[in-house]
Design a protein around this motif. Structure first.
Motif, mmCIF file in Angstrom:
data_model
loop_
_atom_site.group_PDB
_atom_site.id
_atom_site.type_symbol
_atom_site.label_atom_id
_atom_site.label_comp_id
_atom_site.label_asym_id
_atom_site.label_seq_id
_atom_site.Cartn_x
_atom_site.Cartn_y
_atom_site.Cartn_z
ATOM 1 N N ASP A 30 51.954 -66.625 -76.814
ATOM 2 C CA ASP A 30 51.515 -67.657 -77.760
ATOM 3 C C ASP A 30 52.705 -68.308 -78.473
ATOM 4 N N PRO A 31 53.608 -67.533 -79.087
ATOM 5 C CA PRO A 31 54.768 -68.183 -79.704
ATOM 6 C C PRO A 31 55.667 -68.872 -78.685
ATOM 7 N N GLY A 32 55.744 -68.308 -77.474
ATOM 8 C CA GLY A 32 56.593 -68.916 -76.439
ATOM 9 C C GLY A 32 56.074 -70.271 -75.999
ATOM 10 N N PHE A 78 59.904 -89.207 -69.530
ATOM 11 C CA PHE A 78 58.476 -88.917 -69.516
ATOM 12 C C PHE A 78 58.175 -87.758 -68.555
ATOM 13 N N GLY A 79 58.831 -87.772 -67.404
ATOM 14 C CA GLY A 79 58.659 -86.682 -66.440
ATOM 15 C C GLY A 79 59.127 -85.341 -66.989
ATOM 16 N N ALA A 80 60.225 -85.348 -67.748
ATOM 17 C CA ALA A 80 60.730 -84.106 -68.339
ATOM 18 C C ALA A 80 59.734 -83.549 -69.354
ATOM 19 N N CYS A 81 59.153 -84.402 -70.155
ATOM 20 C CA CYS A 81 58.167 -83.946 -71.146
ATOM 21 C C CYS A 81 56.921 -83.396 -70.462
ATOM 22 N N ILE A 82 56.438 -84.092 -69.459
ATOM 23 C CA ILE A 82 55.261 -83.630 -68.727
ATOM 24 C C ILE A 82 55.545 -82.286 -68.047
ATOM 25 N N PHE A 83 56.757 -82.153 -67.479
ATOM 26 C CA PHE A 83 57.119 -80.890 -66.831
ATOM 27 C C PHE A 83 57.105 -79.739 -67.816
ATOM 28 N N LEU A 84 57.651 -79.928 -69.008
ATOM 29 C CA LEU A 84 57.660 -78.852 -69.996
ATOM 30 C C LEU A 84 56.244 -78.436 -70.391
ATOM 31 N N ILE A 85 55.393 -79.405 -70.603
ATOM 32 C CA ILE A 85 54.025 -79.098 -71.024
ATOM 33 C C ILE A 85 53.254 -78.410 -69.896
ATOM 34 N N VAL A 86 53.385 -78.917 -68.682
ATOM 35 C CA VAL A 86 52.669 -78.323 -67.554
ATOM 36 C C VAL A 86 53.218 -76.930 -67.236
ATOM 37 N N ALA A 87 54.546 -76.775 -67.313
ATOM 38 C CA ALA A 87 55.145 -75.466 -67.038
ATOM 39 C C ALA A 87 54.661 -74.424 -68.041
ATOM 40 N N ALA A 88 54.590 -74.781 -69.308
ATOM 41 C CA ALA A 88 54.109 -73.838 -70.319
ATOM 42 C C ALA A 88 52.653 -73.457 -70.068
ATOM 43 N N THR A 89 51.834 -74.425 -69.712
ATOM 44 C CA THR A 89 50.424 -74.161 -69.452
ATOM 45 C C THR A 89 50.229 -73.296 -68.216
ATOM 46 N N ILE A 90 50.977 -73.589 -67.155
ATOM 47 C CA ILE A 90 50.839 -72.819 -65.920
ATOM 48 C C ILE A 90 51.337 -71.399 -66.121
ATOM 49 N N ARG A 131 51.431 -69.671 -68.850
ATOM 50 C CA ARG A 131 50.450 -68.967 -69.688
ATOM 51 C C ARG A 131 49.229 -68.556 -68.883
ATOM 52 N N SER A 132 48.710 -69.458 -68.084
ATOM 53 C CA SER A 132 47.519 -69.127 -67.301
ATOM 54 C C SER A 132 47.837 -68.157 -66.166
ATOM 55 N N PHE A 133 49.061 -68.160 -65.666
ATOM 56 C CA PHE A 133 49.435 -67.266 -64.570
ATOM 57 C C PHE A 133 49.609 -65.836 -65.052
ATOM 58 N N PHE A 134 50.216 -65.640 -66.201
ATOM 59 C CA PHE A 134 50.527 -64.300 -66.676
ATOM 60 C C PHE A 134 49.459 -63.697 -67.582
ATOM 61 N N LEU A 135 48.565 -64.480 -68.126
ATOM 62 C CA LEU A 135 47.544 -63.907 -69.016
ATOM 63 C C LEU A 135 46.203 -63.883 -68.373
#
Length: 113
Positions: free
Chosen positions: A55-57, A95-107, A109-113
């Protein structure tokens, strides 16, 4: 007579050595069994600690994405104001860098939890 006393001393020393080896083996076996139980609880504790950091990450990654987005917006605005011809290329990369950060964090989180 001396030979029998010497034989008895040798047998006593051999018995003493065997007894020490047996006790040492028993102690080491007991320690190994105790360590195996603590290992399982340690793994469970480590798993719960790692999952508590997600969550904090993810919030930290979202904050970094917001800062990168603001810096990118300022950079794109300054290029657009100065009339630079590759403004759209810079905008797309930030814009691509921002989208990558958001998608990477979401993926993650969903992969490890």
């Amino acid at each position: 007579m001396k030979k029998t006393i010497k034989n008895l001393k040798n047998k006593y020393l051999i018995f003493k050595c065997r007894l020490m080896v047996a006790l040492l083996a028993g102690i080491l076996g007991g320690l190994r069994a105790a360590a195996a139980g603590n290992g399982l609880s340690g793994i469970n504790e480590a798993t719960s600690m790692v999952t508590s950091y997600f969550d904090p990450g993810t919030k930290l990654i979202y904050a970094i994405g917001a800062v990168v987005g603001l810096i990118g917006g300022i950079k794109v605005y300054s290029k657009w104001s100065s009339g630079d011809p590759d403004t759209s290329k810079t905008a797309a990369s930030w814009f691509g860098a921002c989208i990558f950060l958001i998608v990477a964090a979401t993926i993650l989180r969903s992969f490890f939890l």
